[in-house]
Design a protein around this motif. Sequence first.
Motif, short mmCIF file in Angstrom:
data_model
loop_
_atom_site.label_atom_id
_atom_site.label_comp_id
_atom_site.label_asym_id
_atom_site.label_seq_id
_atom_site.Cartn_x
_atom_site.Cartn_y
_atom_site.Cartn_z
N ASP A 10 32.35 15.79 14.42
CA ASP A 10 33.14 17.02 14.47
C ASP A 10 32.36 18.24 13.98
OD1 ASP A 10 35.40 15.76 15.49
OD2 ASP A 10 36.19 15.33 13.50
N LYS A 71 32.05 18.81 20.16
CA LYS A 71 31.43 17.94 19.16
C LYS A 71 29.90 17.91 19.29
CE LYS A 71 35.45 15.08 18.55
NZ LYS A 71 35.83 13.96 17.73
N ASN A 92 29.31 5.64 10.77
CA ASN A 92 30.64 5.51 10.15
C ASN A 92 30.73 6.24 8.82
OD1 ASN A 92 31.72 4.01 12.26
ND2 ASN A 92 31.01 2.09 11.38
N ASP A 95 31.74 9.80 9.40
CA ASP A 95 32.94 10.02 10.22
C ASP A 95 32.68 10.22 11.71
OD1 ASP A 95 34.54 9.80 7.92
OD2 ASP A 95 34.22 11.92 7.47
N SER A 97 32.80 9.48 15.72
CA SER A 97 33.79 8.97 16.66
C SER A 97 33.06 8.60 17.95
CB SER A 97 34.87 10.02 16.94
OG SER A 97 34.30 11.17 17.57
N ASP A 98 33.74 7.89 18.82
CA ASP A 98 33.21 7.52 20.13
C ASP A 98 31.81 6.90 20.02
OD1 ASP A 98 33.33 7.17 22.86
OD2 ASP A 98 32.65 9.20 23.32
#
Length: 101
Positions: A10, A71, A92, A95, A97-98
């Motif tokens: 993000d 992103k 991870n 944070d 994603s995808d």
Amino acid sequence: MPTTLKAKFDTRREAEMTVERLVQEQGIDRKNILIATDGDDNSVGSEQAGADTAGEDPTPQSRDDAALAGKIVVSVDIADDARAAEVKAAFNEFDASDVQG
């Protein structure tokens, strides 16, 4: 067998922290890591963080013009599949994603 792992973040800060973790602690060569936007537009992520957030006194006047156009994608080329778990753990931790690969 060589493989490429990818993840989306993000914020630019999360992506940069991930890269530093991979380089400094996992020993992955920086030449094997690519940071790009998730699209064609310039972007610092989909959320403000770090230097893109409002400053506090006595810092210079805050800016509100961060390019929040999508992103940030981090791609990591690894030659050893056994390292995939280390890379995914770093993704991870910050944070991601995808996650792909």
